[in-house]
Design an enzyme around this catalytic site. Structure first.
Site, PDB file in Angstrom:
ATOM      1  N   CYS A 171      -5.338 -44.080  26.499  1.00  0.00           N
ATOM      2  CA  CYS A 171      -6.111 -42.842  26.866  1.00  0.00           C
ATOM      3  C   CYS A 171      -6.885 -42.753  25.424  1.00  0.00           C
ATOM      4  CB  CYS A 171      -5.263 -41.581  26.899  1.00  0.00           C
ATOM      5  SG  CYS A 171      -6.389 -40.224  27.337  1.00  0.00           S
TER       6      CYS A 171
ATOM      7  N   CYS B  82      -8.751 -40.513  31.116  1.00  0.00           N
ATOM      8  CA  CYS B  82      -8.187 -42.128  31.362  1.00  0.00           C
ATOM      9  C   CYS B  82      -7.974 -42.183  33.180  1.00  0.00           C
ATOM     10  CB  CYS B  82      -7.234 -42.619  30.547  1.00  0.00           C
ATOM     11  SG  CYS B  82      -5.506 -41.400  30.832  1.00  0.00           S
TER      12      CYS B  82
ATOM     13  N   CYS C  80      -1.243 -35.799  29.333  1.00  0.00           N
ATOM     14  CA  CYS C  80      -1.435 -37.300  29.931  1.00  0.00           C
ATOM     15  C   CYS C  80      -0.419 -38.186  29.368  1.00  0.00           C
ATOM     16  CB  CYS C  80      -2.626 -37.621  29.570  1.00  0.00           C
ATOM     17  SG  CYS C  80      -3.143 -39.341  29.688  1.00  0.00           S
TER      18      CYS C  80
ATOM     19  N   TYR D 229       0.793  -1.178   0.020  1.00  0.00           N
ATOM     20  CA  TYR D 229       0.012  -0.072   0.213  1.00  0.00           C
ATOM     21  C   TYR D 229       0.902   1.152  -0.057  1.00  0.00           C
ATOM     22  CZ  TYR D 229       0.794  -0.779   4.825  1.00  0.00           C
ATOM     23  OH  TYR D 229       1.475  -1.101   6.111  1.00  0.00           O
TER      24      TYR D 229
END
Length: 671
Positions: free
Chosen positions: A431, A410, A425, A225
């Site tokens: 899981c 889990c 985890c 621009y």
């Protein structure tokens, strides 16, 4: 094909493929199948080889990215990159207009432009070619990021013939489209990495990466621009915008030329609402006096021009009730907290959830309590964010919200590694969200690309007990009778799925490694590991120190990979994949020797080079009989040194009296 037909075909294919690249990488909205794109790219490559004089220097067949920048050079701006004065209310805009009229009279116009929420960039072109790209920095000087900017598809590397000057500077804003941001942030979460808060931060962080191949993988766009030249070429800013668009630059189509301040206010009012329908973020409107002579008459303050101002939209904020904090488990085990809110209208959409990022956000920054009244914003954020708590409305008996200590899926105790914000985890084999997520990742287009299988199918097959591990996919052919009993799973669907699984066995080793879903091992890291170690057996036997010796493999990646491969369950899974016929050895690329001039010579390439990427120099060496070593030792014949080479390599090579040569000296050896 005649030369005239070839030229026309090359030009049409080049234009078409550039547009497809832009749709895919920048907008994240592909309009053509990968296979069809590859076929067109192959056709273009063959035509360019047959008619090299007609090839575009910026052809889609030319590889983008690959250079490593150890540090960015500071460059002084030829013209200072000043900031604009800001306002948040219409009265200050009217005051601005009055000051203009008092200084130059009533005969002037304004140009209104969208204010993109990205990273300011200055591009220098010499004889129509991109020579340098520099960030705003402190306005006086910035970082040179030319190598990274060359990966942006919408920035021309070479202009077609035109009436532009031999030397000019053009300025704009580098940004990221919203769909691309959402997709890449999801990948970061899946890889166990912290997501970026908004597209502007992602764009800025990407531009500071040292590996341009990784920059190329992250889709950026750029609107230009502002034109700067030694000699004034145009009378008005509007004329310059029209001209640079004709030269081939990406100029926003939403800019408007208006007669007076009422036109400015009308433009602002329209975009305050309509901005939510754009594919990218804007945070306001820039207003400029159009005529350059009038701009010069108005002049500058020490910090900003007197002929321009930016109107900033107020970040939209609403107040609502926190109902609960829930937790999502990603495929890498990262546990992400989410605020569930009483539904409220914000920026034209009903908001029910907001991101909370990590434990520190809950317990330290916000100090959330149950059923707090919270302020939610969407300014610059794709996912609404809780800004603060209205303490005046907190109930006296409200209990603090504590981040969970066990996995919500889990119940395994969560871990948090030093230096990381997220908890995860560790029970990746037990899981459910991790198991399903890993299999969904494995079948993806960038990994094993298994046709006939989708995320919903994986979820169903896991729920019904057909698969529990990645390797179980390759036993589904023995469970055909059971599959027939599943809903919406006819003979044709089963055949398509099994055929796709069978074809996936041909995917190269780096795709398999990436598909395993190991924490921090993304697509690029997998390629680097495979290039260095070649086989899964060498990878499994490598120590942490040996892993970090591979190019661009840091300690965090090495430890994650070592721990994963040391796990007996994972080793058993890898053996099942081996027995199923998956590729766990790198493909040996057949090298057609151009000569044997470098036979018996060993090389290391370090630093960055102006004319070649390191991969290209590596190919040149191997094609002429030379070998590439992974580390400096007495066996090394030459160190090919470029700019920004690491000082440790230089010191070690000097101690061993190893000849240090440039890329030009290397080419002279084979010419």
């Amino acid at each position: 094909m005649s030369p005239i037909e070839a030229k026309e075909k090359i030009q049409s294919l080049t234009a078409e493929l550039k547009q497809h690249n832009y749709n895919y990488y920048v907008l994240a909205m592909p309009t053509i199948a990968d296979f069809d794109f590859d076929q067109k790219l192959k056709q273009l490559s063959e035509l360019e080889k047959q008619f090299p004089d007609f090839a575009d220097p910026d052809s889609p067949t030319q590889k983008v990215g690959g250079d490593i920048t150890k540090e960015f050079v500071t460059v002084k701006h030829r013209w200072p990159m000043l900031s604009l004065g800001n306002t948040y209310n219409e009265q200050e805009l009217i005051d601005f207009d009055q000051r203009i009229r008092k200084a130059i009279g009533d005969n002037f116009e304004y140009v209104c432009e969208l204010k993109f929420d990205g990273l300011s960039m200055s591009l220098t072109y010499e004889n129509g070619a991109l020579a340098r790209a520099v960030t705003r920095g402190d306005g006086t000087q910035g970082d040179e990021v030319t190598t990274n900017v060359r990966t942006i598809h919408s920035i021309p590397k070479k202009l077609a013939k035109g009436n532009y000057p031999d030397l000019f500077e053009i300025r704009g804003e580098v940004f990221m489209h919203l769909k691309a941001f959402e997709r890449l942030n999801k990948e970061r979460v899946d890889n166990g990495e912290v997501p970026y808060a908004n597209p502007r931060n992602f764009a800025s962080g990407t531009m500071k990466l040292q590996d341009s191949a990784e920059v190329a993988r992250r889709p950026l766009d750029c609107f230009l621009y502002g034109l700067y030249t030694e000699k004034l070429l145009f009378k008005t800013h509007w004329e310059s915008l029209e001209a640079v668009r004709e030269w081939g630059f990406h100029v926003d189509d939403h800019s408007r030329l208006v007669k007076d301040i009422s036109g400015v206010l009308e433009f602002i009012k329209y975009w305050d609402t309509e901005r939510h329908n754009l594919s990218y973020d804007i945070d306001g409107i820039v207003i400029k006096v159009n005529n350059y002579s009038q701009q010069q008459e108005l002049g500058f303050t020490s910090k900003s021009p007197r002929w321009a101002i930016s109107y900033k939209f107020k970040a939209e904020r609403v107040e609502t009730e926190l109902l609960a904090v829930t937790y999502q488990v990603g495929r890498t085990g990262a546990v992400v907290p989410v605020a569930n809110l009483k539904p409220v209208l914000l920026a034209g959409t009903t908001v029910k959830r907001a991101t909370l990022h990590n434990a520190d956000e809950i317990t330290i920054r916000l100090q959330l309590h149950e059923h707090d009244t919270v302020y939610v914003e969407k300014g610059g954020e794709i996912i609404p964010k809780i800004i603060s708590v209205n303490l005046d409305k907190r109930k006296p008996d409200a209990k603090p919200v504590y981040y969970i200590t066990n996995c919500p899926a889990c119940n395994t105790e969560l871990l948090r590694q030093e230096g990381e914000a997220a908890y995860y985890c560790p029970n990746d084999e037990g899981c459910p969200p991790q198991i399903v997520g890993k299999m969904q990742h494995f079948i993806g287009r960038k990994a094993m690309n298994i046709d006939g299988l989708g995320d919903e199918t994986i979820d169903m097959l896991y729920t019904k007990g057909f698969i529990r591990h990645i390797s179980d996919l390759y036993t589904l052919k023995d469970k055909r009778d059971g599959l027939k009993g599943l809903e919406r799973f006819g003979e044709k669907s089963i055949n398509n799925m099994l055929d796709g699984i069978e074809r996936s066995k041909q995917q190269p080793f780096e795709k398999v490694l990436f598909g395993m879903g190991i924490r921090f091992v993304g697509e690029t890291v997998a390629k680097k590991l495979v290039a260095h170690f070649k086989t899964i057996d060498k990878l499994m036997s490598a120590s942490v120190e040996e892993l970090t010796a591979a190019e661009e493999i840091g300690g965090r990646i090495a430890e994650s990979l070592f721990n994963y491969l040391a796990d007996e369950t994972h080793r058993e899974e890898i053996e099942k994949l081996r027995r199923a016929g998956l590729q766990l050895i790198a493909e040996d690329k057949e090298v057609t020797l151009a000569s044997e001039k470098l036979s018996g010579q060993n090389f290391i390439i370090s630093g960055t080079f102006e004319k070649y990427s390191r991969d290209e120099l590596k190919d040149i060496i191997e094609q002429n009989g030379g070998k590439i070593l992974s580390s400096i030792s007495a066996k090394l014949s030459f160190l090919v040194a470029g700019d920004n080479m690491g000082p440790s390599k230089l010191e070690k090579a000097t101690k061993l009296n190893i000849p240090i040569i440039s890329d030009e000296e290397l080419l002279a050896m084979i010419s």
